[in-house]
Design a protein around this motif. Structure first.
Motif, PDB file in Angstrom:
ATOM      1  N   THR A  85      46.864  40.136  32.497  1.00  0.00           N
ATOM      2  CA  THR A  85      45.647  40.869  32.550  1.00  0.00           C
ATOM      3  C   THR A  85      45.398  41.541  33.675  1.00  0.00           C
ATOM      4  OG1 THR A  85      44.910  39.162  30.642  1.00  0.00           O
ATOM      5  CG2 THR A  85      43.444  40.670  31.775  1.00  0.00           C
ATOM      6  N   PHE A  86      45.895  40.704  34.722  1.00  0.00           N
ATOM      7  CA  PHE A  86      45.334  41.281  36.048  1.00  0.00           C
ATOM      8  C   PHE A  86      46.877  41.604  36.936  1.00  0.00           C
ATOM      9  CE2 PHE A  86      42.033  38.386  34.666  1.00  0.00           C
ATOM     10  CZ  PHE A  86      40.843  39.303  35.014  1.00  0.00           C
ATOM     11  N   PRO A  87      46.627  42.508  37.988  1.00  0.00           N
ATOM     12  CA  PRO A  87      47.816  42.858  38.517  1.00  0.00           C
ATOM     13  C   PRO A  87      48.414  41.635  39.495  1.00  0.00           C
ATOM     14  CG  PRO A  87      45.996  44.326  39.260  1.00  0.00           C
ATOM     15  CD  PRO A  87      45.657  43.413  38.220  1.00  0.00           C
ATOM     16  N   LEU A  88      49.605  41.525  39.681  1.00  0.00           N
ATOM     17  CA  LEU A  88      50.069  40.223  40.260  1.00  0.00           C
ATOM     18  C   LEU A  88      49.570  40.030  41.854  1.00  0.00           C
ATOM     19  CD1 LEU A  88      53.991  40.054  38.886  1.00  0.00           C
ATOM     20  CD2 LEU A  88      51.739  39.013  37.993  1.00  0.00           C
ATOM     21  N   GLU A  89      49.425  41.064  42.421  1.00  0.00           N
ATOM     22  CA  GLU A  89      49.067  40.898  43.654  1.00  0.00           C
ATOM     23  C   GLU A  89      47.854  40.578  43.932  1.00  0.00           C
ATOM     24  OE1 GLU A  89      48.971  45.401  42.378  1.00  0.00           O
ATOM     25  OE2 GLU A  89      50.307  43.605  42.088  1.00  0.00           O
ATOM     26  N   MET A 131      40.229  45.899  44.707  1.00  0.00           N
ATOM     27  CA  MET A 131      41.293  45.106  44.321  1.00  0.00           C
ATOM     28  C   MET A 131      41.142  43.763  45.607  1.00  0.00           C
ATOM     29  SD  MET A 131      45.015  45.194  43.280  1.00  0.00           S
ATOM     30  CE  MET A 131      44.588  46.403  42.148  1.00  0.00           C
ATOM     31  N   ASN A 132      40.185  44.156  46.273  1.00  0.00           N
ATOM     32  CA  ASN A 132      39.923  43.168  47.472  1.00  0.00           C
ATOM     33  C   ASN A 132      39.629  41.650  47.150  1.00  0.00           C
ATOM     34  OD1 ASN A 132      39.863  45.462  49.317  1.00  0.00           O
ATOM     35  ND2 ASN A 132      37.835  45.678  48.990  1.00  0.00           N
ATOM     36  N   HIS A 133      39.016  41.391  46.145  1.00  0.00           N
ATOM     37  CA  HIS A 133      38.919  39.983  45.653  1.00  0.00           C
ATOM     38  C   HIS A 133      40.087  39.472  44.842  1.00  0.00           C
ATOM     39  CE1 HIS A 133      35.050  40.271  47.499  1.00  0.00           C
ATOM     40  NE2 HIS A 133      34.723  41.060  46.672  1.00  0.00           N
ATOM     41  N   LYS A 134      40.352  38.274  44.920  1.00  0.00           N
ATOM     42  CA  LYS A 134      41.466  37.487  44.311  1.00  0.00           C
ATOM     43  C   LYS A 134      41.043  36.684  43.082  1.00  0.00           C
ATOM     44  CE  LYS A 134      45.188  38.026  47.652  1.00  0.00           C
ATOM     45  NZ  LYS A 134      46.032  38.546  46.768  1.00  0.00           N
ATOM     46  N   ILE A 135      41.845  36.320  42.503  1.00  0.00           N
ATOM     47  CA  ILE A 135      42.135  35.138  41.388  1.00  0.00           C
ATOM     48  C   ILE A 135      42.678  34.077  42.086  1.00  0.00           C
ATOM     49  CG2 ILE A 135      42.352  34.239  39.263  1.00  0.00           C
ATOM     50  CD1 ILE A 135      42.337  37.338  38.179  1.00  0.00           C
ATOM     51  N   ILE A 136      42.024  32.819  42.315  1.00  0.00           N
ATOM     52  CA  ILE A 136      42.853  31.699  42.932  1.00  0.00           C
ATOM     53  C   ILE A 136      43.178  30.780  41.944  1.00  0.00           C
ATOM     54  CG2 ILE A 136      43.082  30.302  44.726  1.00  0.00           C
ATOM     55  CD1 ILE A 136      40.962  31.828  46.358  1.00  0.00           C
ATOM     56  N   VAL A 137      44.225  30.567  41.225  1.00  0.00           N
ATOM     57  CA  VAL A 137      44.391  29.560  40.197  1.00  0.00           C
ATOM     58  C   VAL A 137      45.011  28.379  40.735  1.00  0.00           C
ATOM     59  CG1 VAL A 137      45.617  29.269  37.948  1.00  0.00           C
ATOM     60  CG2 VAL A 137      45.230  31.525  38.990  1.00  0.00           C
ATOM     61  N   VAL A 138      44.088  27.178  40.627  1.00  0.00           N
ATOM     62  CA  VAL A 138      44.140  25.968  41.330  1.00  0.00           C
ATOM     63  C   VAL A 138      44.763  24.789  40.390  1.00  0.00           C
ATOM     64  CG1 VAL A 138      43.188  23.982  42.579  1.00  0.00           C
ATOM     65  CG2 VAL A 138      42.484  26.745  43.030  1.00  0.00           C
ATOM     66  N   ASP A 169      33.295  38.774  44.162  1.00  0.00           N
ATOM     67  CA  ASP A 169      33.831  37.690  44.910  1.00  0.00           C
ATOM     68  C   ASP A 169      35.072  37.343  44.493  1.00  0.00           C
ATOM     69  OD1 ASP A 169      34.037  35.679  46.615  1.00  0.00           O
ATOM     70  OD2 ASP A 169      31.627  35.141  46.666  1.00  0.00           O
ATOM     71  N   ASP A 170      35.772  36.291  45.157  1.00  0.00           N
ATOM     72  CA  ASP A 170      36.958  35.764  44.711  1.00  0.00           C
ATOM     73  C   ASP A 170      36.457  34.826  43.454  1.00  0.00           C
ATOM     74  OD1 ASP A 170      38.527  36.880  46.331  1.00  0.00           O
ATOM     75  OD2 ASP A 170      38.524  35.122  47.900  1.00  0.00           O
ATOM     76  N   VAL A 171      37.545  34.699  42.523  1.00  0.00           N
ATOM     77  CA  VAL A 171      37.425  33.472  41.389  1.00  0.00           C
ATOM     78  C   VAL A 171      38.256  32.478  41.615  1.00  0.00           C
ATOM     79  CG1 VAL A 171      37.090  33.495  38.783  1.00  0.00           C
ATOM     80  CG2 VAL A 171      36.345  35.592  40.046  1.00  0.00           C
ATOM     81  N   VAL A 172      37.792  31.269  41.526  1.00  0.00           N
ATOM     82  CA  VAL A 172      38.673  30.066  41.549  1.00  0.00           C
ATOM     83  C   VAL A 172      38.860  29.678  40.089  1.00  0.00           C
ATOM     84  CG1 VAL A 172      39.082  27.772  42.319  1.00  0.00           C
ATOM     85  CG2 VAL A 172      38.202  29.517  43.768  1.00  0.00           C
ATOM     86  N   VAL A 173      39.933  29.713  39.579  1.00  0.00           N
ATOM     87  CA  VAL A 173      40.312  29.129  38.047  1.00  0.00           C
ATOM     88  C   VAL A 173      41.119  27.630  38.216  1.00  0.00           C
ATOM     89  CG1 VAL A 173      41.541  29.960  35.867  1.00  0.00           C
ATOM     90  CG2 VAL A 173      40.550  31.650  37.489  1.00  0.00           C
TER      91      VAL A 173
END
Length: 213
Positions: free
Chosen positions: A92-96, A1-8, A70-74
């Motif tokens: 779908t994914f953990p809030l953290e 869980m090191n990588h994040k989803i960054i919603v922009v 990697d991180d994913v930018v949405v």
């Protein structure tokens, strides 16, 4: 869980309304998800892309697979907190694992264009959905901001509001192509709008007449 989803949030359309934090996040992205128009506007060399379409489950699967490396930018239009892919990501994914960079929504820009405060406004969406009847009631100080689509347009919404106690003389602002060079804002009344050809795919703001005397 090191990588994040960054919603922009990428704002209402014109890149001039893209916040600097959002721009930097997109420019540094190595995996980029967004609508086709957004990818045309913001894609860059070396980025791995996924276009958002009708197959949301496929997009979520792409994001899940990509997070392994990697991180994913949405990228989402307007602000992520208002009717965007953020809902599906939270389910779908953990809030953290989710980070959000806010954007300027088309509703926010519409209120700004009218120099109209929106802290007491009722914010709804007719874009692919139907608000509840109890959300459409009229009061003497009522202000409603709405997203619209092709089917739910200025004519059909005027008819719906008049059936919920609104009056012919109440003011309707029809805002289309906000932030673009061909931006257009029409001021009319519910009584006139119900008789005119419907205009959709934008923002409609309706104010009880007492607010505009």
């Amino acid at each position: 869980m090191n990588h994040k989803i960054i919603v922009v949030g990428i704002g209402p359309g014109d890149p001039a309304y893209l916040l600097p934090k959002a721009q930097t996040t997109i420019e540094n992205a190595r995996i980029l998800v967004g609508g086709k128009r957004a990818l045309v506007d913001y894609s860059h060399h070396g980025v791995h892309e996924c276009a958002v379409g009708a197959d949301i489950s496929g997009v979520l699967a792409f994001i899940e697979e990509s997070l392994a490396g990697d991180d994913v930018v949405v990228m989402v239009s307007g602000d992520p907190g208002y009717f965007s892919l953020l809902d599906a990501l939270r389910r779908t994914f953990p809030l953290e694992q989710i980070e959000v960079v806010p954007g300027i929504s088309s509703l926010q820009l519409a209120f700004a264009r009218l120099a109209l405060p929106w802290h007491n406004a009722r914010l709804l969406s007719f874009h692919g959905r139907e608000p509840l009847t109890e959300e459409l009631f009229r009061s003497s100080d009522a202000v409603i901001g709405m997203l619209t689509d092709g089917r739910n347009n200025s004519q059909t919404i005027a008819v719906r509001l008049l059936a919920c106690g609104w009056r012919d003389e109440d003011i309707m602002y029809i805002c289309t192509r906000l932030s673009y060079a061909d931006e257009n804002i029409i001021t009319t009344t519910l009584g006139a709008a119900k008789m005119d050809a419907g205009i959709g795919h934008g923002v409609i703001i309706v104010c009880a007449h007492e607010e505009n005397v």
